[in-house]
Write an enzyme that holds these catalytic residues in place. Structure first.
Site, short mmCIF file in Angstrom:
data_model
loop_
_atom_site.label_atom_id
_atom_site.label_comp_id
_atom_site.label_asym_id
_atom_site.label_seq_id
_atom_site.Cartn_x
_atom_site.Cartn_y
_atom_site.Cartn_z
N ASP A 278 0.97 -1.13 -0.02
CA ASP A 278 -0.12 -0.16 0.00
C ASP A 278 0.95 1.11 0.04
O ASP A 278 1.95 1.09 -0.01
CB ASP A 278 -0.95 0.02 1.25
CG ASP A 278 -2.19 0.90 0.83
OD1 ASP A 278 -2.31 1.71 -0.01
OD2 ASP A 278 -3.04 0.76 1.60
C1 BGC Z 1 -5.13 3.08 0.27
C2 BGC Z 1 -5.35 2.08 -1.16
C3 BGC Z 1 -5.14 2.80 -2.24
C4 BGC Z 1 -3.70 3.38 -2.43
C5 BGC Z 1 -3.59 4.04 -3.99
C6 BGC Z 1 -3.85 4.04 -0.08
O1 BGC Z 1 -3.87 5.00 0.78
O2 BGC Z 1 -5.03 2.45 1.45
O3 BGC Z 1 -6.46 1.22 -0.72
O4 BGC Z 1 -5.45 1.75 -3.20
O5 BGC Z 1 -3.80 4.52 -1.40
O6 BGC Z 1 -4.55 4.98 -3.99
#
Ligand code: BGC
Length: 749
Positions: A278
């Protein structure tokens, strides 16, 4: 004979194709320098989606230098083509970029938030929504989505409960499969399908206190039985990629957790796809106290993680770690190979511009897609209360449309709709205007979503969702009363702003904001029927509303066509059929409350008793339980008929019920099967969902629903984490809500 030869030929060509693709990846790997391989492990965002610290955006330059393997956060063929050209034209080996995006509940045509769509209990519909999202996303240059999010969530304070399918692992697994199948279709290299990314592995939905990114701690038994199944279902459905979670598991952050990513994911589940972190999750291991960037990057790569989102820990430190012997080049090879394999599977080596077709713009937000969105939104709504048939409302009635969400375009799409265009969403007021004769509709705002400017500022991080009116609260209420006085029925459109749920949007107070309860209190004094239409990204506490409103329709955030769907349901054109997928607590202090809890040694007895497991001030049961939802018609479920009440290993028994629509209009009912393992080697839940079927019935029609119960359905992970069924008695429950069931004992011999 001929068929046999044909089959052998097919197998031969399939194998040849497989080895051809493997060879292509192998050949490429042989030509690559260590730097080029490390570059492939790097995922950056040239702009767009920012969910953490803003990063250095010289992405174009880095791509040309071979330092980037994938990008995300962009949409549109032209701009993505520009970046793809950097990779294809300017790097030595012309390896194309993987292009991802958060396509969460629709791409440009926005569908209900996932928590809402889960309430449809309609897997075909959910699968189709993912297919449409994939089609729109690929028409916009995207080939990889960071979805589905399948984190089980039982704490409504956690804002991201909006992004998942609710509290139950069985239903969550069905949704997970449907989404992966919908996104990926049969062929990853089809230019109208995308690679899915199941997230956030693992157990991100159980943070302490409901605070986003906070500690998760639970027993292994709970992890395996209740939190892991939806991720596993995605893996079994062939999901191409997996995203790590921000939280710790057993005190080790997921992005550096060998047990999760090697022992469980690779060894137990045989996952062969690619793992991405993530957003800056590797770097965040520094704050978790696991060491400096070099150390946490080593840990992450060694834990089986392949791609680093945003944080650049891999590109900045891995080479040095290899030089000083802390890592082997083979660790990089493994990760790089998986990334290249995904690119190969997506068809990028045949044509890097496969997903960059300018002529496909008409596939985006087509009339057809909007119609689908409207249908899906109406199926996601849950009718929580409907006294004296307040709903549906006839168009001959005079309606007072009141409330802070009645004329708010900015809030219609809900959280995580990064490509959604708010200006294309219909407002509730517009939908009502299209439905009712002019003289039968009056509107007043009545209240702000919240009167608190500090709170509003935080919620408005992405735009003006909470608009605090220049008029005072009294003025707003007085106008609403005037409008309401002229009506036969009040429709109050209340609830949360879109970003009061979603990422980093945890709440301690999960009821309506005071500005709104005040308005409802005043409206109540008029003694007119009130229908509350509730916008929400989480279960809310609604005791007062349940006592004082005549009808409550929970509409979540229905997306682009949500408002038209509201009119479809309110006018009676569509009969609501949604059922809750998370319990609504009576009070936030009851959290977590869910249908599959364990029994206590001192269970409560339905009323307070000293030395029992109960509260002095509130009941144990939720206000609205899992599986609950009303309809405009009535259904009868017959007494279940069991083929046998003894189940021998290797066999199955069937149980059937007749569901009859006993009312005057067509409708749909969700028949639910729950099971309780009465005696086990460990304590087993009071009730676990083990089957469901949604049936559409004309007025007077009846259908038979049959469930099969076999040993497989009775299996669980015991304290040694062995997955098995234990002989003995099981209680079987069948009904139309977790609290409205008939029971029968069966025995596994
Ligand atoms: C979130 C994810 C997301 C990623 C990219 C993160 O902060 O937890 O779910 O896919 O950002 O945008």
């Amino acid at each position: 004979m001929k068929r046999k030869i044909a089959l052998l030929l097919v197998i031969f060509f399939m194998k040849a194709n497989l080895s051809f693709s493997q060879n292509r990846v192998d050949d490429l790997m042989k030509k690559m320098t260590l730097d080029e391989k490390i570059g492939q492990l790097n995922l950056l965002s040239p702009g767009g989606t920012i969910t953490g610290t803003m990063q250095n955006t010289k992405v174009g330059k880095k791509i040309k230098n071979g330092e980037v393997g994938a990008i995300f956060g962009l949409k549109g063929v032209e701009i993505i083509k520009k970046y793809q050209r950097y990779a294809v034209d300017s790097t030595r080996l012309s390896i194309p970029l993987l292009v991802g995006l958060d396509v969460i509940h629709g791409h440009r045509t926005i569908f209900p938030i996932p928590l809402g769509s889960s309430c449809s209990w309609d897997m075909d519909l959910i699968k189709q929504s993912a297919q449409i999202a994939a089609k729109e996303a690929t028409a916009d240059g995207i080939m990889w989505t960071f979805s589905p999010m399948v984190d089980i969530a039982r704490d409504p304070r956690w804002g991201r409960i909006a992004e998942g399918g609710g509290e139950d692992p069985f239903l969550g697994s069905a949704i997970s499969r449907a989404m992966v199948e919908g996104y990926q279709g049969n062929k990853l290299d089809d230019s109208k399908t995308v690679a899915a990314c199941v997230k956030h592995f693992a157990a991100y939905g159980a943070p302490e206190g409901g605070r986003d990114y906070a500690t998760v701690d639970m027993s292994k038994v709970r992890l395996f039985n209740e939190y892991l199944p939806p991720y596993k279902a995605a893996v079994d459905a062939g999901v191409a990629t997996i995203m790590t979670s921000f939280n710790v598991i057993d005190y080790v952050p997921a992005s550096g957790n060998k047990e999760l990513y090697i022992d469980i994911l690779r060894k137990k589940w045989a996952f062969e796809g690619m793992v991405v972190t993530d957003y800056t999750a590797i770097n965040e291991m520094i704050a978790h106290g696991l060491g400096d960037l070099k150390k946490v990057s080593q840990l992450s790569l060694k834990s089986g993680i392949d791609m680093d989102m945003i944080g650049e820990g891999f590109v900045k430190t891995i080479k040095e770690s290899i030089e000083n012997g802390a890592l082997n080049e083979s660790d990089v090879d493994r990760a790089c190979r998986r990334i290249l394999k995904l690119k190969e599977d997506l068809g990028l080596f045949d044509d890097p511009y496969r997903y960059l077709d300018e002529t496909r713009q008409n596939e985006i937000m087509s009339q057809e897609n909007r119609l689908f969105a409207r249908k899906m939104a109406s199926e996601s709504f849950v009718l929580l209360k409907n006294e004296k048939q307040t709903l549906p409302i006839s168009d001959s009635k005079k309606v007072a449309l009141i409330g802070p969400l009645a004329d708010s375009r900015r809030n219609m799409l809900g959280t995580w709709s990064v490509s959604g265009d708010h200006s294309k969403a219909v407002t509730v007021k517009e939908a009502f205007e299209a439905w009712l004769p002019k003289e039968n509709l009056k509107y007043a705002k009545g209240a702000n979503i919240s009167d608190d400017p500090i709170f509003a500022k935080k919620v408005n991080a992405f735009g003006k969702e909470i608009v605090i009116d220049e008029r005072s609260a009294e003025e707003l209420i007085n106008e609403a009363i005037e409008v309401a006085n002229q009506s036969d029925v009040i429709v109050a459109v209340m609830g949360e702003a879109a970003d009061m749920s979603g990422e980093a949007s945890s709440l301690a107070h999960i009821g309506l904001q005071p500005s709104q309860t005040r308005l409802l209190n005043e409206l109540k004094k008029l003694n007119k029927p009130i229908v509350m239409v509730l916008y929400n990204g989480r279960p809310m506490t609604l005791n007062w509303e349940n006592e004082n409103m005549d009808a409550i329709l929970d509409v979540w955030f229905g997306g682009t066509e949500g408002a038209n769907a509201i009119v479809d349901v309110i006018s009676g054109k569509v009969n609501p059929s949604g059922k809750l997928t998370t319990s609504f607590p009576v009070h936030v202090g009851q959290v977590p409350v869910y249908h599959s809890m364990l029994n206590s040694g001192r269970p409560e007895l339905g009323k307070y008793q000293k030395f029992k497991s109960n509260y002095l001030d509130i009941p144990n049961t939720p206000l609205f339980p899992f599986g609950y939802g009303l309809s405009y018609t009535t259904f009868e479920i017959s007494k279940p008929v069991y083929s046998n009440t003894n189940l021998n290993a290797g066999n199955s028994i069937s149980v059937s019920v007749d569901v009859k629509n006993t009312g005057n209009i067509a409708g749909a009912e969700v028949v639910q099967l729950y099971i309780r393992d009465l005696v086990g080697s460990i304590s087993r839940p009071l009730k676990e969902l083990k089957g469901f079927e949604k049936v559409f019935l004309e007025a007077g029609e009846s259908k038979t629903v049959t469930f099969k119960i076999d040993e497989e359905l009775l299996k669980f992970y015991n304290s040694k984490l062995n997955y098995q069924a234990e002989k003995g008695q099981f209680e079987i429950f069948i009904g139309n809500s977790s609290n409205n069931v008939t029971t029968q004992i069966i025995e596994l011999k």
